[in-house]
Scaffold this motif. Structure first.
Motif, mmCIF file in Angstrom:
data_model
loop_
_atom_site.group_PDB
_atom_site.id
_atom_site.type_symbol
_atom_site.label_atom_id
_atom_site.label_comp_id
_atom_site.label_asym_id
_atom_site.label_seq_id
_atom_site.Cartn_x
_atom_site.Cartn_y
_atom_site.Cartn_z
ATOM 1 N N TRP A 162 0.843 -1.199 0.000
ATOM 2 C CA TRP A 162 0.000 0.000 0.000
ATOM 3 C C TRP A 162 0.874 1.243 0.000
ATOM 4 O O TRP A 162 1.993 1.226 0.504
ATOM 5 C CB TRP A 162 -0.898 0.042 1.252
ATOM 6 N N VAL A 163 0.336 2.317 -0.538
ATOM 7 C CA VAL A 163 0.929 3.653 -0.407
ATOM 8 C C VAL A 163 -0.133 4.562 0.189
ATOM 9 O O VAL A 163 -1.229 4.706 -0.368
ATOM 10 C CB VAL A 163 1.398 4.213 -1.765
ATOM 11 N N PHE A 164 0.166 5.136 1.323
ATOM 12 C CA PHE A 164 -0.744 6.075 1.972
ATOM 13 C C PHE A 164 -0.219 7.497 1.763
ATOM 14 O O PHE A 164 0.916 7.805 2.133
ATOM 15 C CB PHE A 164 -0.861 5.800 3.468
ATOM 16 N N GLY A 165 -1.036 8.341 1.167
ATOM 17 C CA GLY A 165 -0.687 9.741 0.993
ATOM 18 C C GLY A 165 -1.462 10.589 1.975
ATOM 19 O O GLY A 165 -2.663 10.811 1.817
ATOM 20 N N LEU A 166 -0.784 11.036 3.026
ATOM 21 C CA LEU A 166 -1.438 11.791 4.091
ATOM 22 C C LEU A 166 -1.158 13.286 3.943
ATOM 23 O O LEU A 166 -0.036 13.694 3.663
ATOM 24 C CB LEU A 166 -0.966 11.321 5.466
ATOM 25 N N ASP A 167 -2.181 14.078 4.131
ATOM 26 C CA ASP A 167 -2.072 15.532 4.102
ATOM 27 C C ASP A 167 -1.944 16.032 5.538
ATOM 28 O O ASP A 167 -2.910 16.039 6.285
ATOM 29 C CB ASP A 167 -3.301 16.131 3.417
ATOM 30 N N GLN A 168 -0.732 16.458 5.919
ATOM 31 C CA GLN A 168 -0.472 16.865 7.299
ATOM 32 C C GLN A 168 -0.559 18.373 7.513
ATOM 33 O O GLN A 168 -0.200 18.865 8.576
ATOM 34 C CB GLN A 168 0.906 16.367 7.734
ATOM 35 N N ALA A 169 -0.993 19.102 6.485
ATOM 36 C CA ALA A 169 -1.193 20.546 6.596
ATOM 37 C C ALA A 169 0.056 21.236 7.132
ATOM 38 O O ALA A 169 1.169 20.879 6.776
ATOM 39 C CB ALA A 169 -2.418 20.843 7.453
ATOM 40 N N LEU A 170 -0.126 22.210 8.010
ATOM 41 C CA LEU A 170 1.002 22.946 8.579
ATOM 42 C C LEU A 170 1.306 22.539 10.013
ATOM 43 O O LEU A 170 2.192 23.111 10.643
ATOM 44 C CB LEU A 170 0.721 24.461 8.536
ATOM 45 N N HIS A 171 0.572 21.549 10.532
ATOM 46 C CA HIS A 171 0.709 21.206 11.939
ATOM 47 C C HIS A 171 1.267 19.805 12.159
ATOM 48 O O HIS A 171 1.339 19.333 13.286
ATOM 49 C CB HIS A 171 -0.647 21.323 12.653
ATOM 50 N N GLY A 172 1.658 19.133 11.068
ATOM 51 C CA GLY A 172 2.188 17.783 11.216
ATOM 52 C C GLY A 172 1.170 16.802 11.746
ATOM 53 O O GLY A 172 1.507 15.874 12.468
ATOM 54 N N ASP A 173 -0.113 17.015 11.401
ATOM 55 C CA ASP A 173 -1.169 16.154 11.925
ATOM 56 C C ASP A 173 -2.235 15.993 10.857
ATOM 57 O O ASP A 173 -2.349 16.806 9.926
ATOM 58 C CB ASP A 173 -1.776 16.769 13.193
ATOM 59 N N ILE A 174 -3.032 14.952 10.960
ATOM 60 C CA ILE A 174 -4.132 14.732 10.027
ATOM 61 C C ILE A 174 -5.432 15.114 10.712
ATOM 62 O O ILE A 174 -5.555 15.077 11.938
ATOM 63 C CB ILE A 174 -4.173 13.275 9.532
ATOM 64 N N ASP A 175 -6.424 15.476 9.894
ATOM 65 C CA ASP A 175 -7.709 15.880 10.455
ATOM 66 C C ASP A 175 -8.568 14.651 10.727
ATOM 67 O O ASP A 175 -8.198 13.517 10.416
ATOM 68 C CB ASP A 175 -8.421 16.860 9.518
ATOM 69 N N VAL A 176 -9.719 14.881 11.297
ATOM 70 C CA VAL A 176 -10.577 13.780 11.727
ATOM 71 C C VAL A 176 -11.107 12.993 10.537
ATOM 72 O O VAL A 176 -11.323 11.782 10.626
ATOM 73 C CB VAL A 176 -11.748 14.322 12.591
ATOM 74 N N TYR A 177 -11.291 13.648 9.379
ATOM 75 C CA TYR A 177 -11.807 12.948 8.207
ATOM 76 C C TYR A 177 -10.757 11.981 7.650
ATOM 77 O O TYR A 177 -11.096 10.861 7.248
ATOM 78 C CB TYR A 177 -12.226 13.958 7.141
ATOM 79 N N GLN A 178 -9.510 12.409 7.616
ATOM 80 C CA GLN A 178 -8.447 11.502 7.197
ATOM 81 C C GLN A 178 -8.306 10.352 8.185
ATOM 82 O O GLN A 178 -8.102 9.196 7.791
ATOM 83 C CB GLN A 178 -7.113 12.245 7.099
ATOM 84 N N PHE A 179 -8.354 10.659 9.456
ATOM 85 C CA PHE A 179 -8.219 9.621 10.469
ATOM 86 C C PHE A 179 -9.290 8.539 10.284
ATOM 87 O O PHE A 179 -9.006 7.345 10.319
ATOM 88 C CB PHE A 179 -8.324 10.228 11.860
ATOM 89 N N LYS A 180 -10.505 8.986 10.034
ATOM 90 C CA LYS A 180 -11.606 8.042 9.842
ATOM 91 C C LYS A 180 -11.370 7.211 8.585
ATOM 92 O O LYS A 180 -11.598 5.993 8.577
ATOM 93 C CB LYS A 180 -12.929 8.795 9.733
ATOM 94 N N PHE A 181 -10.927 7.865 7.489
ATOM 95 C CA PHE A 181 -10.693 7.137 6.237
ATOM 96 C C PHE A 181 -9.596 6.112 6.385
ATOM 97 O O PHE A 181 -9.767 4.942 6.031
ATOM 98 C CB PHE A 181 -10.335 8.135 5.131
ATOM 99 N N PHE A 182 -8.438 6.502 6.898
ATOM 100 C CA PHE A 182 -7.307 5.569 6.995
ATOM 101 C C PHE A 182 -7.548 4.491 8.053
ATOM 102 O O PHE A 182 -7.052 3.364 7.934
ATOM 103 C CB PHE A 182 -6.008 6.324 7.273
ATOM 104 N N ALA A 183 -8.300 4.840 9.090
ATOM 105 C CA ALA A 183 -8.638 3.810 10.070
ATOM 106 C C ALA A 183 -9.520 2.724 9.460
ATOM 107 O O ALA A 183 -9.361 1.540 9.804
ATOM 108 C CB ALA A 183 -9.344 4.468 11.261
#
Length: 273
Positions: free
Chosen positions: A252-273
């Protein structure tokens, strides 16, 4: 070489001889192979047009350091200097001890030579970090040129067009029917004659935004990546700034958008989980 108790020790020096023997063996093998099979490719008899053009450029930068060439004199000298430093000087003389001894009096042995606090009261500060400088003139200049600018690259339409899309389009042209000014209403907009994405056999591209893409709140990234179908000749299927690619053989390749805070938002968390 003497051991710590002053007696001779063959075990202390054998790794050095072994390392030297390995290096010399690789050097000779590389030299023979290059002479017998690759000399015509790596050492042309006539100066190419590229070389002629490069010699006309000013300033005359040094070429890249040939780290993977065993016949490089500079590389051989670097390895030799490293071996001398490791075998002769490490553990015997440490220049950091001399630096500490340069204080004239015990009262001067403080942090005045180590702590620089002249920046701590500034309202704004840009901190640039660069590494591995000096490998080649062109690459070092490219980084230095960016550092010399009064402002930093930003995600404007001009920078996306000229600095990003244009070089890729020169490398691989998009389809003749593609219009750069158009947006993709229903992605993925499949090429002509392709009914589903798995049938497409051309190159594809997936991207995650960097910190500069977030300087305008990701607006330009969404416009140029999520709402367009082609980067040059590379097809752009993705619809959001994050994605997951399911590859063959369980990868798998996961492409995460970490914005400017080095963190993912709740929508990404739900998707990747």
């Amino acid at each position: 070489m003497l051991s710590s108790n002053g007696s001779g020790s063959s075990n202390d020096i054998s790794p050095v001889y072994s390392l030297w023997a390995t290096f010399i063996g690789l050097y000779i093998a590389n030299y023979v192979v290059e002479r017998s099979t690759g000399w015509a490719l790596t050492h042309p008899l006539t100066i190419s047009e590229y070389e002629k053009l490069k010699k006309q450029l000013k300033p005359d930068f040094e070429d890249m350091v040939p780290w993977y060439s065993g016949t490089s004199a500079d590389l051989f000298k670097t390895v030799f200097d490293l071996m001398i430093s490791v075998t002769l000087f490490v553990g015997r003389f440490d220049m950091r001890m001399m630096q500490a001894a340069m204080n004239k009096t015990p009262d001067e042995a403080n942090n005045s030579d180590l702590l620089y606090d002249h920046l701590n009261e500034k309202d704004e500060l840009w901190f640039d970090f660069i590494a591995d400088t000096g490998d080649g003139g062109n690459s070092t200049y490219a980084v230095a040129r960016l550092l010399a600018q009064p402002s930093y690259p930003n995600p404007s339409s001009f920078s996306y067009d000229r600095r990003f899309f244009c070089p890729f389009e020169y490398a691989l042209q998009p389809p003749a029917w593609y219009k750069a000014e158009h947006i993709a209403l229903e992605k993925p907009e499949l090429p002509l004659g392709v009914s589903e994405l798995r049938q497409y056999r051309g190159p594809e591209c997936f991207m995650i935004p960097g910190n500069h893409d977030w300087f305008d709140g990701l607006n330009t990234f969404i416009r140029y990546i999520c709402h367009k179908s082609w980067l040059g000749g590379w097809f752009l299927p993705q619809k959001k700034s994050y994605f997951a690619l399911k590859l063959p053989n369980g990868w798998w390749v996961f492409g995460l958008d970490q914005a400017l805070h080095g963190d993912i938002d709740v929508y990404q968390f739900k998707f990747f989980a």
